[in-house]
Write an enzyme that holds these catalytic residues in place. Structure first.
Site, PDB file in Angstrom:
ATOM      1  N   GLU A  59       0.825  -1.215   0.000  1.00  0.00           N
ATOM      2  CA  GLU A  59       0.000   0.000   0.000  1.00  0.00           C
ATOM      3  C   GLU A  59       0.852   1.255   0.000  1.00  0.00           C
ATOM      4  O   GLU A  59       0.626   2.175  -0.751  1.00  0.00           O
ATOM      5  CB  GLU A  59      -0.942  -0.020   1.212  1.00  0.00           C
ATOM      6  CG  GLU A  59      -2.181   0.851   1.050  1.00  0.00           C
ATOM      7  CD  GLU A  59      -1.973   2.317   1.371  1.00  0.00           C
ATOM      8  OE1 GLU A  59      -2.715   3.143   0.843  1.00  0.00           O
ATOM      9  OE2 GLU A  59      -1.058   2.658   2.147  1.00  0.00           O
ATOM     10  N   ASP A  60       1.884   1.278   0.868  1.00  0.00           N
ATOM     11  CA  ASP A  60       2.762   2.437   0.869  1.00  0.00           C
ATOM     12  C   ASP A  60       4.212   1.976   0.803  1.00  0.00           C
ATOM     13  O   ASP A  60       4.555   0.905   1.312  1.00  0.00           O
ATOM     14  CB  ASP A  60       2.530   3.294   2.124  1.00  0.00           C
ATOM     15  CG  ASP A  60       3.062   4.720   1.950  1.00  0.00           C
ATOM     16  OD1 ASP A  60       3.502   5.071   0.835  1.00  0.00           O
ATOM     17  OD2 ASP A  60       3.053   5.478   2.937  1.00  0.00           O
ATOM     18  N   HIS A 120      -0.548   0.607   7.153  1.00  0.00           N
ATOM     19  CA  HIS A 120      -1.138   1.501   6.147  1.00  0.00           C
ATOM     20  C   HIS A 120      -0.029   2.461   5.695  1.00  0.00           C
ATOM     21  O   HIS A 120       0.936   1.995   5.100  1.00  0.00           O
ATOM     22  CB  HIS A 120      -2.325   2.193   6.824  1.00  0.00           C
ATOM     23  CG  HIS A 120      -3.324   2.788   5.902  1.00  0.00           C
ATOM     24  ND1 HIS A 120      -4.501   3.319   6.355  1.00  0.00           N
ATOM     25  CD2 HIS A 120      -3.328   2.972   4.568  1.00  0.00           C
ATOM     26  CE1 HIS A 120      -5.192   3.785   5.322  1.00  0.00           C
ATOM     27  NE2 HIS A 120      -4.504   3.584   4.227  1.00  0.00           N
ATOM     28  N   HIS A 140      -3.486  -0.324  11.907  1.00  0.00           N
ATOM     29  CA  HIS A 140      -4.910  -0.482  12.259  1.00  0.00           C
ATOM     30  C   HIS A 140      -5.120  -1.904  12.760  1.00  0.00           C
ATOM     31  O   HIS A 140      -5.548  -2.782  11.993  1.00  0.00           O
ATOM     32  CB  HIS A 140      -5.809  -0.254  11.041  1.00  0.00           C
ATOM     33  CG  HIS A 140      -5.602   1.047  10.348  1.00  0.00           C
ATOM     34  ND1 HIS A 140      -5.811   2.266  10.954  1.00  0.00           N
ATOM     35  CD2 HIS A 140      -5.197   1.331   9.083  1.00  0.00           C
ATOM     36  CE1 HIS A 140      -5.562   3.236  10.084  1.00  0.00           C
ATOM     37  NE2 HIS A 140      -5.176   2.690   8.952  1.00  0.00           N
ATOM     38  N   ASN A 176      -4.603   7.894   7.890  1.00  0.00           N
ATOM     39  CA  ASN A 176      -4.300   7.237   6.633  1.00  0.00           C
ATOM     40  C   ASN A 176      -2.791   7.199   6.397  1.00  0.00           C
ATOM     41  O   ASN A 176      -2.217   6.156   6.142  1.00  0.00           O
ATOM     42  CB  ASN A 176      -4.999   7.982   5.496  1.00  0.00           C
ATOM     43  CG  ASN A 176      -4.923   7.246   4.186  1.00  0.00           C
ATOM     44  OD1 ASN A 176      -3.830   6.972   3.694  1.00  0.00           O
ATOM     45  ND2 ASN A 176      -6.059   6.891   3.637  1.00  0.00           N
ATOM     46  N   ASP A 177      -2.148   8.361   6.493  1.00  0.00           N
ATOM     47  CA  ASP A 177      -0.727   8.439   6.177  1.00  0.00           C
ATOM     48  C   ASP A 177      -0.058   9.483   7.065  1.00  0.00           C
ATOM     49  O   ASP A 177      -0.734  10.363   7.623  1.00  0.00           O
ATOM     50  CB  ASP A 177      -0.565   8.812   4.695  1.00  0.00           C
ATOM     51  CG  ASP A 177       0.854   8.601   4.189  1.00  0.00           C
ATOM     52  OD1 ASP A 177       1.630   7.855   4.827  1.00  0.00           O
ATOM     53  OD2 ASP A 177       1.208   9.189   3.140  1.00  0.00           O
ATOM     54  N   ASN A 232      -5.519  11.843   2.128  1.00  0.00           N
ATOM     55  CA  ASN A 232      -4.920  10.521   2.000  1.00  0.00           C
ATOM     56  C   ASN A 232      -3.405  10.617   2.120  1.00  0.00           C
ATOM     57  O   ASN A 232      -2.892  10.830   3.204  1.00  0.00           O
ATOM     58  CB  ASN A 232      -5.405   9.918   0.674  1.00  0.00           C
ATOM     59  CG  ASN A 232      -5.212   8.435   0.608  1.00  0.00           C
ATOM     60  OD1 ASN A 232      -4.097   7.954   0.685  1.00  0.00           O
ATOM     61  ND2 ASN A 232      -6.293   7.688   0.483  1.00  0.00           N
ATOM     62  N   ASP A 277      -3.656   8.719  -4.305  1.00  0.00           N
ATOM     63  CA  ASP A 277      -3.351   8.009  -3.054  1.00  0.00           C
ATOM     64  C   ASP A 277      -2.026   8.517  -2.477  1.00  0.00           C
ATOM     65  O   ASP A 277      -1.872   9.714  -2.273  1.00  0.00           O
ATOM     66  CB  ASP A 277      -3.380   6.491  -3.331  1.00  0.00           C
ATOM     67  CG  ASP A 277      -3.618   5.677  -2.075  1.00  0.00           C
ATOM     68  OD1 ASP A 277      -3.084   6.047  -1.023  1.00  0.00           O
ATOM     69  OD2 ASP A 277      -4.322   4.658  -2.137  1.00  0.00           O
ATOM     70  N   ASN A 278      -1.039   7.646  -2.262  1.00  0.00           N
ATOM     71  CA  ASN A 278       0.197   8.092  -1.610  1.00  0.00           C
ATOM     72  C   ASN A 278       1.051   8.967  -2.521  1.00  0.00           C
ATOM     73  O   ASN A 278       1.026   8.827  -3.739  1.00  0.00           O
ATOM     74  CB  ASN A 278       1.010   6.874  -1.159  1.00  0.00           C
ATOM     75  CG  ASN A 278       0.353   6.196   0.016  1.00  0.00           C
ATOM     76  OD1 ASN A 278       0.201   6.799   1.078  1.00  0.00           O
ATOM     77  ND2 ASN A 278      -0.064   4.954  -0.158  1.00  0.00           N
TER      78      ASN A 278
END
Ligand SMILES: *[C@@H]1O[C@H](CO)[C@@H](O)[C@H](O)[C@H]1NC(C)=O
Length: 364
Positions: A59-60, A120, A140, A176-177, A232, A277-278
């Protein structure tokens, strides 16, 4: 009496009509924002390969100046798709100096319960004095999926993450980030009411702008920006003067000037026409890269025969009047589904996805 009844019926009908109109308007807007109508035109690159050992999402990805990268893999966010729901999540270490990429799963020591890992956003801070790398992980832990910010020290010699600190705070409800700005301080994108998916969905449906950016340091926690639909990815410019915030469902990257007291002031928004997103900032050029999801709707309503696509976008000259937005890589989901991040190191592009495979491309 008859006239009054007629009036009441008319009033009820009128109210119902207004409500219906409102719901239709919100539905149309929600579908547009979530990329329901969007079809992508593939833009492929010649020298790409899928990475062995990164099949269940990354995801990241956070890149260090040395070419080492950390990736958060195996996030579970029901009802979002997972191809390996029982597989433990991991933090991977990737060396982009190598010819062929071999991600390794980093062991975690220091008393951290690895079964609680559901990572995340990621960010790293390097202490200029002693070179210590602090890795920040937005976590999470299931089954509640609330937010802890876990800080690990990276033992580069033994390739181990040593748990150092856990940060929880009422202002960090559903993060989220993060972007780390000190060993214990960071900016975070956050939803200040809800951590439950169903509530986040309703929030998105009604187009609420209830997500914000929080600055955290041990003695000072405050909201520094607000009014995002879905704040985000977050990143800092290389000169450390600006903070970039992706607003997923507004399809924008928002630019903020950062002050000495850590406050932010809004500069502008750049529209990317996709769900951003990222974010990654190229340390050499200052270009901002993102892995975007053209159709978020397909991420949650997963169908093998009609999978979500991927869009890797580069923004050059972010601070000029006319930033140059380029779709560097676009796929309809036949190669990689739901890209969420892209990092560049010496003309090598590494693209991560939320729950699918990762792609590595040489740009020449
Ligand atoms: C932080 O600094 C900026 C710029 O100097 C100023 O406008 C702002 O009021 C300051 N905010 C706080 C909370 O001190």
């Amino acid at each position: 009496m008859g006239a009054l009844l007629k009036l009441t019926v008319l009033g009820v009908l009128l109210g119902f009509g207004v409500l219906l109109g409102f719901l239709v308007e919100r539905t149309v807007r929600f579908l547009r924002r979530s990329g329901f109508y969007k079809e992508v035109e593939p833009v492929h690159l010649p020298n790409c390969q899928l990475i062995k050992g990164m099949e269940y999402g990354s995801e990241d990805i956070h890149l260090l100046p040395s070419g080492l990268a950390f990736a958060s893999t195996g996030i579970k966010m029901p009802p979002m798709k997972s191809f390996a729901p029982d597989r433990p999540a991991e933090i991977l270490l990737i060396d982009l100096n190598e010819e062929t990429i071999h991600p390794i799963s980093l062991p975690i020591s220091g008393g951290f319960d690895v079964s609680s890992l559901n990572p995340h956003g990621l960010s790293a801070y390097t202490d200029e004095k002693d070179g210590t790398v602090y890795l920040f992980v937005v976590n999470h832990p299931p089954p509640l999926y609330k937010t802890d910010i876990e800080i690990f020290r990276f033992d580069a010699e033994n390739k181990v993450l040593v748990h150092w600190k856990r940060i929880t705070h009422p202002s960090l409800q559903s993060v989220n980030d993060v972007v780390a700005v000190g060993p214990e301080s960071f900016y975070a994108t956050n939803d200040f009411y809800f951590e439950k998916m169903i509530m986040r969905f309703l929030e998105m449906f009604f187009g609420c702008t209830w997500t914000n950016v929080v600055y955290y340091s041990p003695g000072d926690v405050r909201e520094v920006a607000s009014g995002f639909h879905n704040a985000n990815g977050i990143a800092m410019s290389h000169d450390r003067k600006f903070i970039y915030v992706a607003d997923l469902t507004a399809h924008t990257i928002n630019v903020f000037q950062k002050h000495a007291n850590w406050s932010l002031s809004y500069v502008k928004a750049v529209d990317l026409d996709t769900l951003v997103d990222n974010l990654f900032v190229d340390p050499e050029t200052g270009d901002v890269w993102t892995g975007a999801q053209p159709n978020l709707y397909k991420m949650f309503n997963y169908k093998e025969e009609d999978p979500p696509g991927s869009e890797v976008i580069r923004v050059q000259n972010m601070h000029s009047e006319r930033p140059i937005v380029t779709r560097v890589y676009v796929d309809d989901g036949s190669v990689i589904q739901g890209s969420s991040v892209a990092v560049l190191y010496r003309k090598k592009l590494l693209i991560g996805t939320v729950f699918h495979r990762a792609l590595y491309c040489r740009l020449e």
